[in-house]
Design a protein around this motif. Structure first.
Motif, PDB file in Angstrom:
ATOM      1  N   LEU A   9       5.209 -12.304   3.873  1.00 30.29           N
ATOM      2  CA  LEU A   9       4.319 -11.331   4.498  1.00 30.29           C
ATOM      3  C   LEU A   9       5.128 -10.329   5.313  1.00 30.29           C
ATOM      4  O   LEU A   9       6.096 -10.698   5.988  1.00 30.29           O
ATOM      5  CB  LEU A   9       3.313 -12.027   5.420  1.00 30.29           C
ATOM      6  N   GLY A  10       4.716  -9.080   5.258  1.00 35.16           N
ATOM      7  CA  GLY A  10       5.281  -8.050   6.112  1.00 35.16           C
ATOM      8  C   GLY A  10       4.274  -7.700   7.186  1.00 35.16           C
ATOM      9  O   GLY A  10       3.276  -7.023   6.901  1.00 35.16           O
ATOM     10  N   PRO A  11       4.459  -8.141   8.413  1.00 36.57           N
ATOM     11  CA  PRO A  11       3.454  -7.905   9.458  1.00 36.57           C
ATOM     12  C   PRO A  11       3.385  -6.448   9.890  1.00 36.57           C
ATOM     13  O   PRO A  11       4.408  -5.755   9.946  1.00 36.57           O
ATOM     14  CB  PRO A  11       3.935  -8.799  10.608  1.00 36.57           C
ATOM     15  N   GLY A  40      -1.850  -5.705  13.456  1.00 37.42           N
ATOM     16  CA  GLY A  40      -2.406  -7.031  13.247  1.00 37.42           C
ATOM     17  C   GLY A  40      -2.699  -7.369  11.798  1.00 37.42           C
ATOM     18  O   GLY A  40      -3.179  -8.469  11.498  1.00 37.42           O
ATOM     19  N   GLY A  41      -2.389  -6.451  10.900  1.00 39.57           N
ATOM     20  CA  GLY A  41      -2.542  -6.708   9.478  1.00 39.57           C
ATOM     21  C   GLY A  41      -1.196  -7.000   8.843  1.00 39.57           C
ATOM     22  O   GLY A  41      -0.272  -7.492   9.510  1.00 39.57           O
ATOM     23  N   TYR A  42      -1.062  -6.690   7.567  1.00 37.38           N
ATOM     24  CA  TYR A  42       0.248  -6.807   6.936  1.00 37.38           C
ATOM     25  C   TYR A  42       0.455  -5.659   5.953  1.00 37.38           C
ATOM     26  O   TYR A  42      -0.488  -5.160   5.352  1.00 37.38           O
ATOM     27  CB  TYR A  42       0.439  -8.162   6.243  1.00 37.38           C
ATOM     28  N   TRP A  43       1.719  -5.242   5.837  1.00 40.77           N
ATOM     29  CA  TRP A  43       2.041  -4.119   4.943  1.00 40.77           C
ATOM     30  C   TRP A  43       2.556  -4.594   3.593  1.00 40.77           C
ATOM     31  O   TRP A  43       2.673  -3.792   2.662  1.00 40.77           O
ATOM     32  CB  TRP A  43       3.061  -3.184   5.594  1.00 40.77           C
ATOM     33  N   LEU A  44       2.860  -5.876   3.480  1.00 41.85           N
ATOM     34  CA  LEU A  44       3.329  -6.444   2.216  1.00 41.85           C
ATOM     35  C   LEU A  44       2.854  -7.878   2.115  1.00 41.85           C
ATOM     36  O   LEU A  44       2.851  -8.618   3.106  1.00 41.85           O
ATOM     37  CB  LEU A  44       4.858  -6.389   2.141  1.00 41.85           C
ATOM     38  N   GLY A  85       0.832  -1.188   0.000  1.00 43.72           N
ATOM     39  CA  GLY A  85       0.000   0.000   0.000  1.00 43.72           C
ATOM     40  C   GLY A  85       0.872   1.246   0.000  1.00 43.72           C
ATOM     41  O   GLY A  85       2.054   1.203  -0.372  1.00 43.72           O
ATOM     42  N   THR A  86       0.301   2.351   0.444  1.00 41.86           N
ATOM     43  CA  THR A  86       1.046   3.619   0.483  1.00 41.86           C
ATOM     44  C   THR A  86       0.929   4.252   1.866  1.00 41.86           C
ATOM     45  O   THR A  86       0.710   5.455   1.988  1.00 41.86           O
ATOM     46  CB  THR A  86       0.507   4.587  -0.584  1.00 41.86           C
ATOM     47  N   HIS A 122      14.623  -7.349   0.189  1.00 42.57           N
ATOM     48  CA  HIS A 122      14.575  -8.537   1.027  1.00 42.57           C
ATOM     49  C   HIS A 122      13.423  -9.445   0.588  1.00 42.57           C
ATOM     50  O   HIS A 122      13.573 -10.660   0.481  1.00 42.57           O
ATOM     51  CB  HIS A 122      14.419  -8.137   2.495  1.00 42.57           C
ATOM     52  N   ALA A 123      12.261  -8.829   0.343  1.00 40.59           N
ATOM     53  CA  ALA A 123      11.108  -9.616  -0.108  1.00 40.59           C
ATOM     54  C   ALA A 123      11.392 -10.283  -1.450  1.00 40.59           C
ATOM     55  O   ALA A 123      11.066 -11.458  -1.655  1.00 40.59           O
ATOM     56  CB  ALA A 123       9.883  -8.710  -0.215  1.00 40.59           C
TER      57      ALA A 123
END
Length: 212
Positions: free
Chosen positions: A141-143, A147-151, A116-117, A129-130
């Motif tokens: 996944l980027g936590p 509690g969500g994820y950024w990636l 996202g942004t 890294h991803a």
């Protein structure tokens, strides 16, 4: 041996206009200031995406919401080299899945990274890294601290999976998104590789750690 295709970096972007973005933040600081925050965050994300494009690490797909594509094209000088598309309708999960499918048209084994942004501290090294992990991991996944994820990153091996299971009927915006996603991944036989935790800028408290 043929070289693996470079990943597509999908940036889920919302038009940074007053009243159309950052509604939770706008409750505390007003719609105009919230839109300015969104504009700065989006510009930062685009700068990272452009730098990676110039290095040949990714191709970029910007998926817009909150504005027509014709109107968004007036913003092209601010965009990285990219494919500009509409997010379309539906839940966040439906829109993300649609962008993944679009990115893989003609290249079903293409790695895809969705972000996202909302990250003030996003760095090239995070995405590199991803990209590196996706060479031998089907899911990255980027936590997020909420509690969500950024990636979310999908490697070549994910093409045979029923990906809708990762997105359907998800309580988006809740503190259970990462937990549910990981549980569903395990049901698919996946152990997600997790990157370092980050904090989205969604509300007033999130701004305290951002040097403005």
């Amino acid at each position: 041996m043929s070289q693996s295709p470079i990943p597509t970096l999908v940036v889920m972007a919302r038009w940074p206009a007053s009243g159309r973005c950052k509604r939770r933040l706008a409750v505390d600081i007003g719609s105009e200031r919230a839109a300015i925050v969104q504009q700065r965050l989006t510009a930062h994300t685009f700068a990272i995406a452009e730098a990676l494009t110039e290095q040949g690490e990714v191709d970029v797909q910007v998926a817009m919401s909150g504005v027509s594509i014709r109107s968004a094209q007036r913003w092209l000088p601010c965009l990285p080299p990219c494919t500009l598309v509409d997010q379309g309708r539906g839940s966040l999960g439906a829109r993300m899945l649609r962008q993944i499918q679009h990115a893989r048209i003609g290249q079903p084994n293409k790695p895809v990274i969705v972000i996202g942004t909302d990250l003030a501290d996003l760095c090239k090294s995070d995405l590199l890294h991803a990209i590196q992990r996706l060479q031998n991991q089907p899911l990255v996944l980027g936590p997020s601290a909420d509690g969500g994820y950024w990636l979310l990153g999908l490697g070549s091996a994910s093409t045979q999976l029923q990906l809708d299971a990762l997105f359907a009927a998800m309580p988006w915006g809740s503190d259970k998104v990462l937990e549910i996603t990981c549980a569903r991944a395990r049901e698919l036989g996946l152990t997600p590789h997790q990157l370092r935790m980050k904090n989205d800028i969604d509300c007033l408290a999130d701004l305290s750690s951002w040097q403005r």
